[in-house]
Scaffold this motif. Structure first.
Motif, mmCIF file in Angstrom:
data_model
loop_
_atom_site.group_PDB
_atom_site.id
_atom_site.type_symbol
_atom_site.label_atom_id
_atom_site.label_comp_id
_atom_site.label_asym_id
_atom_site.label_seq_id
_atom_site.Cartn_x
_atom_site.Cartn_y
_atom_site.Cartn_z
ATOM 1 N N ASN A 72 0.809 -1.226 0.000
ATOM 2 C CA ASN A 72 0.000 0.000 0.000
ATOM 3 C C ASN A 72 0.841 1.275 0.000
ATOM 4 O O ASN A 72 0.289 2.370 0.114
ATOM 5 C CB ASN A 72 -0.976 0.059 1.177
ATOM 6 N N LEU A 73 2.157 1.160 -0.123
ATOM 7 C CA LEU A 73 2.991 2.353 -0.141
ATOM 8 C C LEU A 73 2.850 3.051 -1.493
ATOM 9 O O LEU A 73 3.072 2.447 -2.546
ATOM 10 C CB LEU A 73 4.455 1.984 0.109
ATOM 11 N N HIS A 74 2.473 4.324 -1.450
ATOM 12 C CA HIS A 74 2.325 5.138 -2.666
ATOM 13 C C HIS A 74 3.607 5.932 -2.860
ATOM 14 O O HIS A 74 3.963 6.772 -2.041
ATOM 15 C CB HIS A 74 1.127 6.077 -2.529
ATOM 16 N N THR A 75 4.289 5.657 -3.951
ATOM 17 C CA THR A 75 5.503 6.373 -4.298
ATOM 18 C C THR A 75 5.267 7.134 -5.587
ATOM 19 O O THR A 75 4.688 6.594 -6.537
ATOM 20 C CB THR A 75 6.679 5.403 -4.487
ATOM 21 N N GLU A 76 5.719 8.384 -5.621
ATOM 22 C CA GLU A 76 5.508 9.212 -6.812
ATOM 23 C C GLU A 76 6.768 10.029 -7.066
ATOM 24 O O GLU A 76 7.367 10.570 -6.137
ATOM 25 C CB GLU A 76 4.311 10.130 -6.606
ATOM 26 N N GLU A 77 7.147 10.098 -8.320
ATOM 27 C CA GLU A 77 8.300 10.899 -8.722
ATOM 28 C C GLU A 77 7.854 11.890 -9.795
ATOM 29 O O GLU A 77 6.995 11.565 -10.629
ATOM 30 C CB GLU A 77 9.421 10.018 -9.272
ATOM 31 N N THR A 78 8.447 13.077 -9.777
ATOM 32 C CA THR A 78 8.139 14.118 -10.767
ATOM 33 C C THR A 78 9.381 14.416 -11.583
ATOM 34 O O THR A 78 10.475 14.587 -11.030
ATOM 35 C CB THR A 78 7.650 15.390 -10.067
ATOM 36 N N ARG A 79 9.199 14.455 -12.882
ATOM 37 C CA ARG A 79 10.274 14.791 -13.794
ATOM 38 C C ARG A 79 9.820 15.928 -14.711
ATOM 39 O O ARG A 79 8.649 16.010 -15.076
ATOM 40 C CB ARG A 79 10.671 13.583 -14.650
ATOM 41 N N ASN A 80 10.753 16.779 -15.115
ATOM 42 C CA ASN A 80 10.471 17.788 -16.131
ATOM 43 C C ASN A 80 10.649 17.147 -17.502
ATOM 44 O O ASN A 80 11.715 16.601 -17.807
ATOM 45 C CB ASN A 80 11.404 18.980 -15.996
ATOM 46 N N ALA A 81 9.599 17.192 -18.302
ATOM 47 C CA ALA A 81 9.674 16.594 -19.629
ATOM 48 C C ALA A 81 10.716 17.321 -20.478
ATOM 49 O O ALA A 81 10.820 18.554 -20.417
ATOM 50 C CB ALA A 81 8.310 16.660 -20.315
ATOM 51 N N PRO A 82 11.491 16.589 -21.268
ATOM 52 C CA PRO A 82 12.462 17.251 -22.149
ATOM 53 C C PRO A 82 11.749 17.903 -23.334
ATOM 54 O O PRO A 82 10.645 17.503 -23.711
ATOM 55 C CB PRO A 82 13.351 16.092 -22.604
ATOM 56 N N GLY A 83 12.364 18.896 -23.891
ATOM 57 C CA GLY A 83 11.808 19.498 -25.092
ATOM 58 C C GLY A 83 10.564 20.317 -24.821
ATOM 59 O O GLY A 83 10.317 20.791 -23.710
ATOM 60 N N ILE A 84 9.744 20.470 -25.864
ATOM 61 C CA ILE A 84 8.576 21.341 -25.838
ATOM 62 C C ILE A 84 7.301 20.518 -25.882
ATOM 63 O O ILE A 84 7.136 19.642 -26.728
ATOM 64 C CB ILE A 84 8.603 22.315 -27.037
ATOM 65 N N SER A 85 6.397 20.783 -24.951
ATOM 66 C CA SER A 85 5.035 20.245 -25.022
ATOM 67 C C SER A 85 4.181 21.214 -25.825
ATOM 68 O O SER A 85 4.225 22.429 -25.595
ATOM 69 C CB SER A 85 4.450 20.079 -23.615
ATOM 70 N N ARG A 86 3.402 20.679 -26.732
ATOM 71 C CA ARG A 86 2.631 21.525 -27.641
ATOM 72 C C ARG A 86 1.156 21.507 -27.259
ATOM 73 O O ARG A 86 0.579 20.439 -27.024
ATOM 74 C CB ARG A 86 2.817 21.070 -29.084
#
Length: 805
Positions: free
Chosen positions: A628-642
């Motif tokens: 039941n352990l909730h693990t979350e990681e955040t990354r900055n996407a490379p390049g440009i999101s359109r």
């Protein structure tokens, strides 16, 4: 079928040509009945907005804005911001975080955060009440007080509104004291045991002081019942709140507006239902004498067997459950919000107004989320199940803004400075509230208090027995100075050039000091400077035809994810936006058509990858320490999101008593593949959540006088459609399309006596056809169980009596 119903209904209000705008496309959809009365029976009237920090006519303001006015709030029976989730403003998307009503996700134009429900993360759309920024998602679903209008500012608002408004801003404007005795009270009842009451009283001015008191009460019983006696069901709420406002005008040119508000929102989440079982078609295993999952006699587990389903668990498919199959402990989450706001305005000259906006606000949330029952974890003999997600979050903030709003010949300007300080802390635990017997034919409820050493396997949900999964605190500080100037040449006064910029310095520090009930010391520091410019060129082709082109940027601060195991930091994201629009009043102001098209390029998109370990035992049969352990990681996407989009709004008043309209938004998004930390940082395609490709709404309002005494009969009907959409950034699974119809019939302004007191009797319904759709869906457990989902609220209806005096 829902698409067909939508097209048939919209056909009464919108010619097909509205949906074929190709070159310039879609801006300002003034949502629903915002432009109903001109005041003189000569067509659609002026709508006043404050998006540029001064009062302007919406049609002459070169910004994409939707306005939800007080009449529309009544017609749609909007009691809180979540009631805007049905799509009445197509570019605005409102959803619960997880299944919880205690925290809302607000998105505009494809800028929608997946998980800002933390101590060190921000939203991409700023929410403001009377000019005061609200720093957390928690508390956003509190009852609305006496709202004059809600302005939905679409597109980056980085220059005048600042950080965390890269998608836009949601500005709530309340009604100020009038200084004259009067007010209104209302009371209503509805299905699911609902009732509501409001009181808004203005007192006569005394010694240059005008006082106004507001009180709100809203209640609804659960729409999915809980079979465990004494426990709340799901989609329950009970909201109460009060507000006191004082306006002081000691001399001409000076106004002081002081207000204090306090509210409490008790609510339960929506029920998370298992909508399919074993969608991958795996072999259903059996448990051996040691409780280990093995292949059935004569079978094999390739690649792996799926756990058997308890005979008590109902796979709901496309049906919203009225009664849960498994009873679980479920207490209401309790959100408390309060704050003081002081707004000072001084006009030293007719062409200059100086303003000060000072505010202290705080939020506390005690979260109790047991939405899944046995629908999100597998059955295993004599094991715990039903993840009870608990959290205590406390936040307080202080903000100070100074503005100078003035004019010179041919030049209007706004300059100002801003300061914001925030402290937030949160502790969280995830005990399992229930326990299976040996063959899944029964279960027991675990004790809420655990005696002896607390471990991940025996924790309770009494605060003294929490096995704290995480505990963090964060502090944010922001400074800004800004200016915006509009130049109108004397010899070419139909042209307006606006330019502005905002400098922001952001700083944030945090500490994750408990992980899995053990002391840690994971800290982070974020600091950045940012300049957000804006340039707009507008031309008044005629008094009723206005065109504009706009360039603007927006910014969302960096931070850290406290659901990670080490408080991993991530960087900011930013948006560049290019927009063109047209605002048209046609046929003697009987037709209003607003259009806009935009291109937005987002850099550094903050992308969340999450993982919940749902295995109660390891392959060898031993207890799983991270169950039941909730693990979350955040990354900055490379390049440009359109992000690309078009928006359109049409309002038509063919005769004085009839108003029809429709709104449409097309939104295309594409995020580049992003390293997934749970897959060895391999590039992974991610998705924009809660952003349908196509969304539309339509409405019809009709009024007819009654008895010649000022009373009128008012009919309102609106319909709202949205395409399927993603609800998790890392899952290619879409929700259902939606089609929601709301309606209201009111006999309004009935004279009660000769002193001007009137009464209004009304009946209303939300989701008239009881349409059922999944608004949030996950396939994360498809390999071990199946997809789980949350459904929209069922049909609600009721009646109300209001007295105005």
């Amino acid at each position: 079928m829902t698409r067909l119903r939508f097209v048939l209904m919209l056909g009464t209000a919108l010619p097909a040509a509205c949906f074929t705008t190709s070159a310039i496309a879609a801006d300002d959809v003034v949502a629903a009945a915002d432009a109903v009365d001109a005041g003189d029976g000569s067509g659609l009237g002026e709508i006043v907005v404050t998006a540029t920090k001064r009062e302007t006519d919406l049609q002459q303001t070169p910004i994409a804005i939707s306005v939800v006015n007080s009449q529309l709030i009544k017609d749609r029976h909007v009691q809180s911001l979540y009631d805007l989730a049905d799509g009445g403003v197509p570019s605005l998307r409102v959803a619960t975080f997880e299944a919880r009503q205690s925290a809302l996700t607000i998105g505009i134009r494809g800028i929608v955060p997946f998980d800002a429900n933390q101590t060190a993360r921000d939203q991409g759309v700023g929410v403001y009440v009377d000019g005061v920024y609200l720093g957390r998602q928690q508390g956003l679903n509190a009852a609305l007080f006496d709202v004059e209008r809600i302005e939905v500012l679409r597109g980056p608002q980085g220059t005048l509104f600042g950080r965390n408004t890269e998608g836009g801003a949601l500005s709530i404007v309340t009604k100020a004291p009038t200084g004259e005795f009067g007010g209104r009270v209302s009371a209503g009842v509805g299905n699911y045991g609902s009732y509501n009451g409001e009181a808004h009283i203005d007192f006569p001015a005394f010694a240059n002081l005008a006082v106004k008191l507001d009180g709100v009460m809203q209640h609804q019983g659960a729409t999915t019942k809980n079979p465990l006696a004494g426990q709340k069901g799901w989609n329950y709420f009970n909201r109460v709140g009060g507000r006191a406002a004082v306006r002081w005008t000691p001399f001409d040119g000076f106004t002081a507006d002081l207000s204090y508000d306090r509210s409490k929102d008790e609510n339960t989440p929506f029920y998370s239902q298992l909508v399919n079982y074993n969608p991958l078609g795996r072999t259903v295993g059996v448990y051996d004498a040691n409780g280990k999952l093995v292949a059935p006699p004569g079978g094999t587990c390739t690649p792996a067997c799926i756990a058997p389903l308890s005979p008590l668990v109902v796979v709901s498919g496309d049906n919203r459950m009225k009664v849960a199959d498994i009873g679980v402990p479920q207490q209401p989450s309790v959100d408390r919000t309060s704050g003081f706001t002081g707004i000072l305005k001084y006009e030293p000259t007719p062409d200059l107004e100086l303003r000060s906006i000072t505010a202290w606000r705080k939020v506390s949330t005690h979260q109790w989320d047991n939405s899944g029952g046995a629908h999100r974890t597998i059955f295993a003999p004599n094991t715990n199940f039903s993840r009870y997600s608990l959290s205590e979050l406390f936040q307080n903030q202080f903000s100070q803004e100074l503005q100078a709003v003035g004019s010179f010949p041919q030049l209007d300007y706004v300059v100002g400075a801003y300061y914001f300080k925030e402290h937030a802390s949160e502790a969280a635990a995830t005990p399992s509230s229930n326990r299976w017997n040996a063959d899944a034919t029964g279960y027991t409820v675990n004790s809420p208090i655990v005696f002896g050493p607390i471990t991940s396997g025996n924790q309770g949900w009494d605060r003294s027995s929490w096995f704290v999964q995480r505990d963090s605190r964060a502090e944010a500080t922001s400074y800004a100075v800004f200016g915006q100037f509009t130049f109108t040449p004397a010899r070419f006064d139909i042209f307006h050039l606006t330019a502005g910029a905002r400098y922001t310095h952001d700083k944030r520090d945090g500490l994750l000091f408990v992980v899995q009930n053990k002391p840690t010391n994971y800290g982070f520091h974020f600091s950045a400077n940012r300049v957000d410019p804006l340039v707009t060129a507008a031309i008044d082709v005629t008094p009723d035809v206005h065109l504009y082109a706009k360039y603007a940027t927006g910014y969302r601060a960096g931070g850290a994810n406290d659901r990670s195991q080490t408080f991993n930091a991530f960087g900011p994201e930013s948006v560049r936006s290019y927009e063109a629009g047209a605002k048209l009043d046609l046929f003697d102001r009987r037709v209003r058509l607003n259009l806009a098209g935009y291109i937005m390029d987002r850099k550094g998109t903050q992308t969340d990858f999450d993982n919940v370990d749902t295995r109660p035992t390891l392959p060898d049969g031993s207890p799983n320490p991270t169950f039941n352990l909730h693990t979350e990681e955040t990354r900055n996407a490379p390049g440009i999101s359109r992000i690309r989009g078009v928006e359109a709004d049409l309002t038509v008043q063919p005769v004085d008593n009839l108003t029809m309209g429709a709104s449409y938004a097309y939104t295309y998004t594409r995020v580049p593949p992003t390293p997934n930390p749970f897959l060895n940082n391999a590039p992974f395609q991610v998705y924009t959540v809660f952003t349908p490709r196509n969304a539309a709404s339509g409405f019809i309002d009709y009024e007819v006088p009654v008895a010649g005494n000022g009373a009128r009969l008012r009919f309102h009907l609106d319909a709202n459609y949205a395409d399927p959409q993603y609800s998790f950034q890392s899952e290619p699974v879409k929700t259902d399309s939606s089609f929601i119809v709301n309606g209201r019939i009111a006999l309004a302004d009935i004279p009660v006596n000769g002193s001007g007191t009137t009464a209004t009797l009304s009946v209303w319904t939300r989701n008239l056809f009881n349409e059922t759709h999944i608004y949030r869906r996950s396939a994360a457990n498809a390999a071990i169980l199946g997809d789980y989902a949350n459904f929209n609220p069922p049909r609600t209806f009721g009646g109300e009596v209001a007295i105005r005096f």
